[in-house]
Design a protein around this motif. Structure first.
Motif, mmCIF file in Angstrom:
data_model
loop_
_atom_site.group_PDB
_atom_site.id
_atom_site.type_symbol
_atom_site.label_atom_id
_atom_site.label_comp_id
_atom_site.label_asym_id
_atom_site.label_seq_id
_atom_site.Cartn_x
_atom_site.Cartn_y
_atom_site.Cartn_z
ATOM 1 N N UNK A 79 47.910 42.319 44.532
ATOM 2 C CA UNK A 79 47.382 41.412 43.504
ATOM 3 C C UNK A 79 45.929 41.755 43.195
ATOM 4 N N UNK A 80 45.600 41.816 41.900
ATOM 5 C CA UNK A 80 44.221 42.122 41.512
ATOM 6 C C UNK A 80 43.985 41.740 40.055
ATOM 7 N N UNK B 242 34.700 44.457 39.653
ATOM 8 C CA UNK B 242 35.945 44.970 40.225
ATOM 9 C C UNK B 242 35.662 45.990 41.327
ATOM 10 N N UNK B 243 34.795 46.954 41.018
ATOM 11 C CA UNK B 243 34.511 48.005 42.002
ATOM 12 C C UNK B 243 33.938 47.427 43.287
ATOM 13 N N UNK B 244 33.085 46.412 43.144
ATOM 14 C CA UNK B 244 32.486 45.802 44.331
ATOM 15 C C UNK B 244 33.537 45.114 45.196
ATOM 16 N N UNK C 146 37.737 37.319 39.666
ATOM 17 C CA UNK C 146 38.005 38.598 40.326
ATOM 18 C C UNK C 146 37.654 38.540 41.805
ATOM 19 N N UNK C 147 36.522 37.944 42.116
ATOM 20 C CA UNK C 147 36.142 37.802 43.526
ATOM 21 C C UNK C 147 37.159 36.931 44.263
ATOM 22 N N UNK C 148 37.607 35.862 43.619
ATOM 23 C CA UNK C 148 38.558 34.954 44.249
ATOM 24 C C UNK C 148 39.876 35.639 44.565
ATOM 25 N N UNK C 149 40.400 36.400 43.618
ATOM 26 C CA UNK C 149 41.704 37.045 43.824
ATOM 27 C C UNK C 149 41.562 38.339 44.621
ATOM 28 N N UNK C 150 40.712 39.243 44.128
ATOM 29 C CA UNK C 150 40.648 40.582 44.715
ATOM 30 C C UNK C 150 40.121 40.586 46.141
#
Length: 244
Positions: free
Chosen positions: A84-85, A146-148, A103-107
């Motif tokens: 998941x992302x 995203x990369x982070x 993004x931080x929450x999911x990834x």
């Protein structure tokens, strides 16, 4: 590895690599449970996968993973994959804070929840597979956040591989560019891009092997790994040119 009869849970299965993996595992006789936010997409995919189980799950919702785990049943799992992302490319100055938070929450935080709650579900020797990214190797312009988040997942998988050994076989998957609804957001030429089906084949072959990290396509990923080994002064000179 023979996947026939293996009990596999794919989190992030509704599209892209996750969906391609579901179909690839199904062809090989695995018993699947499919999770993602999009219940309708999961139902359609399950029909293509010989009646796989469907367990809707949104990793962005606090407590959702614990609820889903309670519905899995007591039989140990052989493989858990978290693919998941979310992805929203932008420069830092232009990014939407709400999108960044999602993004931080999911990834990252969602993957941390998988790392915290899922290992006890696996049989001894079972595989916990986390999806990082080549995007997490080196800080490149336009990839935030995203990369982070993916750099954090790469690091997390390394930590887990040490903490959970030998009972759990932790693997890290770092894809390059894979054709999907996420990479469709990119406005640049993506080198060595492959299909989700090709990506799924790389993942399954990797899981059957012994390497901790499964990265592909190697003609691209090895070049980025080499970049990571260069002195920072040289790397930053190159990435500043990319930033234009």
């Amino acid at each position: 590895m023979d996947f026939a009869g293996k009990r596999v849970w794919i989190i992030g299965a509704s599209a892209g690599i996750g969906a391609a993996l579901a179909r690839a595992f199904a062809v090989r006789g695995a018993r699947l449970t499919l999770s993602a936010r999009d219940a309708a997409a999961l139902e359609a995919l399950a029909a293509d996968c010989g009646g796989a189980g469907v367990l809707p799950l949104d990793l962005a919702q606090p407590g959702a993973l614990a609820v889903a785990i309670g519905q899995l049943g007591p039989e140990p799992l052989d493989i858990i994959l978290c693919a998941a992302a979310l992805y929203d490319p932008s420069r830092v100055a232009d990014m939407d804070p709400a999108n960044a938070a999602r993004m931080v929450q999911v990834n990252l935080l969602g993957t941390l929840e998988v790392a915290r709650l899922c290992p006890p579900l696996l049989r001894d020797g079972g595989q916990l597979v986390l999806f990082g990214s080549v995007a997490g190797y080196v800080g490149l312009p336009g990839g935030q956040p995203y990369s982070a988040t993916k750099a954090a997942v790469n690091n997390l998988a390394e930590s887990l591989a040490a903490e959970l050994a030998p009972r759990v076989d932790v693997r890290l998957v770092c894809p390059g560019f894979v054709r999907s609804r996420l990479t469709a957001k990119n406005d640049f030429t993506m080198p060595a891009i492959i299909t989700p089906e090709q990506a799924a084949d790389h993942v399954l072959r990797g899981l059957a092997g012994r390497a901790f990290e499964i990265h592909f396509p190697r003609r691209f990923t090895l070049a980025i790994k080499l970049l990571r080994l260069l002195p920072h002064a040289l790397v930053l000179r190159l990435t500043r040119r990319m930033a234009g």
